[in-house]
Design an enzyme around this catalytic site. Structure first.
Site, PDB file in Angstrom:
ATOM      1  N   ASP A  33      -7.990   3.065  -2.885  1.00  0.00           N
ATOM      2  CA  ASP A  33      -6.966   2.476  -2.684  1.00  0.00           C
ATOM      3  C   ASP A  33      -6.948   2.062  -0.733  1.00  0.00           C
ATOM      4  OD1 ASP A  33      -6.162   0.841  -4.629  1.00  0.00           O
ATOM      5  OD2 ASP A  33      -4.728   3.018  -4.941  1.00  0.00           O
TER       6      ASP A  33
ATOM      7  N   ASP B  60     -11.017   8.436  -0.849  1.00  0.00           N
ATOM      8  CA  ASP B  60      -9.918   7.541  -1.416  1.00  0.00           C
ATOM      9  C   ASP B  60     -10.134   6.759  -2.291  1.00  0.00           C
ATOM     10  OD1 ASP B  60      -7.132   7.188  -1.876  1.00  0.00           O
ATOM     11  OD2 ASP B  60      -6.781   6.218  -0.562  1.00  0.00           O
TER      12      ASP B  60
END
Ligand SMILES: [Zn+2]
Length: 416
Positions: free
Chosen positions: A254, A252
């Site tokens: 952020d 992922d």
């Protein structure tokens, strides 16, 4: 299709390893690099070679002869004086009447030549360049591609100090159509990367980048020589061929790679979390692909355009590149299912298959890069990341604490 090997290089930088032989004859496990190139090409059914030789080229000719011993045909073109990497090609117009591969003689590689050739054909390209991310993009020749893989610009080294770009580097393996030869002046010293390709681009020819993560490294320096030897012996060179399914770490963005900012939409907001370059480097060194899969509803909300998002990702790759780390690919979902925001872009307001927790991005990456999901990992900071990893069939999916320094590296070391 013929394979042209440019084997005239003098190899000054490698001289401390072996100064008595041309670069292409430098042995790995007792076999010249050039011989590995022949064997690879033969595996894909390419049997006709033209070797461009110069510096101590008689050693190459004495060793390979007409190629009969390997079941191939080798012709030679002898350079009287060195004309750069492209100069000699200009003399081969009569022999090169259809598309052909171009290799350098001092490159260690193992890639699916047919896949590259099919791509070249599909794109109806005048030239196809093998491109890949590497661990030193700041001093490499960068190729700027559009969304269809067409070359828009070359950024050759040296770069300006605040240069920002995707980590897409020319690997120096090409397929050329005979049209490219018209951009080479006969008898004049010139280089493929520096002169010929930029001129072809200027003329509006169709140049494409073929992105792949297979092993291609030149033997430029003694340091690189020793690391390449090790990779050959450990089997890494062969293992990276796209015919072999490879494992990945899905990441992922952020809160895992870059600091979580609510709806990041400007490049200046992007900052790496401490320990992230080390973590990505760890993935690179372990032979896993590093693939980002990120929900970016900022597009649907119209807080940022696709171009701006691409620039944010270029900055992410640039920051990692400064630390010798690279991502193999970035997948993002631009959608969002909920309507009702004032400035929203309707075309992205849909229920899609890519927004996590759906596994769409992971499955797409797996099909694009021949990833073995069953030996791959997903790491994110939300439950939806873990769900996406599990639905895709990852070996394990792990949730880490948002923005915590070294969280990613710690979890990687427990996994791989
Ligand atoms: Zn989506």
């Amino acid at each position: 299709m013929k394979v042209v090997v440019i084997a005239g290089g003098q190899g000054t930088r490698i001289a401390s390893v072996n100064s008595e032989i041309p670069k292409a004859m430098i042995p790995i496990n007792g076999k010249p690099i050039l011989e590995y190139e022949i064997e690879m090409a033969l595996r894909y059914g390419y049997m006709d070679f033209i070797f461009i030789i110069g510096y101590m080229g008689e050693q190459i000719e004495a060793y390979f002869g007409d190629g009969r011993k390997w079941g191939v045909n080798i012709e030679y073109f002898k350079e009287d004086k060195p004309l750069g990497t492209a100069g000699a090609l200009g003399n081969l117009k009569d022999q090169l009447t259809e598309d052909f591969f171009v290799f350098y003689g001092d490159t260690v590689m193992d890639f699916d030549m047919n896949a590259m050739q099919e791509y070249h054909k599909k794109k109806k390209a005048d030239a196809t360049l093998f491109v890949h991310p590497n661990d030193h993009p700041y001093d490499s020749d960068i190729v700027d591609l559009d969304d269809h893989g067409r070359v828009c610009r070359f950024y050759n080294k040296p770069h300006i100090s605040d240069f920002v770009s995707r980590n897409i580097v020319n690997a120096a393996v090409f397929i050329f159509s005979p049209a490219i030869l018209s951009c080479i002046e006969i008898g004049v010293k010139s280089h493929i990367e520096k002169n010929v390709l930029p001129m072809c681009l200027e003329k509006g020819m169709r140049l494409y980048g073929y992105l792949s993560f297979e092993y291609i490294k030149d033997m430029g320096t003694p340091d690189r020589y020793y690391s390449v030897c090790q990779d050959m012996i450990s089997g890494k060179v062969t293992r990276m061929n796209r015919c072999n399914p490879r494992p990945a770490v899905f990441l992922d963005r952020d809160g895992v790679l870059s600091k979580e900012v609510n709806l990041l939409c400007k490049p200046e907001q992007l900052e790496l979390i401490e320990g992230v370059p080390e973590a990505v480097r760890y993935i690179n060194q372990k032979g896993y692909l590093a693939i980002v899969v990120t929900n970016q509803p900022v597009i649907a909300r119209n807080l940022c355009s696709i171009d701006e998002l691409n620039y944010i990702h270029a900055k992410l790759e640039t920051l990692l590149g400064h630390e010798h780390a690279y991502l193999n690919a970035i997948y993002y979902c631009p959608h969002h299912p909920d309507n009702g925001y004032l400035e929203e872009r309707k075309e992205y307001k849909i229920k899609c298959m890519c927004r996590k927790p759906s596994p769409g991005m992971l499955l797409q990456a797996a099909s694009d890069w021949n990833i073995d999901i069953g030996t791959s990992y997903m790491i994110g900071d939300r439950v939806s990341d873990v769900q996406a990893g599990e639905s895709a069939g990852c070996k394990q999916s792990v949730q880490v604490e948002t923005n915590r320094p070294y969280a990613l590296l710690d979890v990687l070391k427990s996994l791989i």
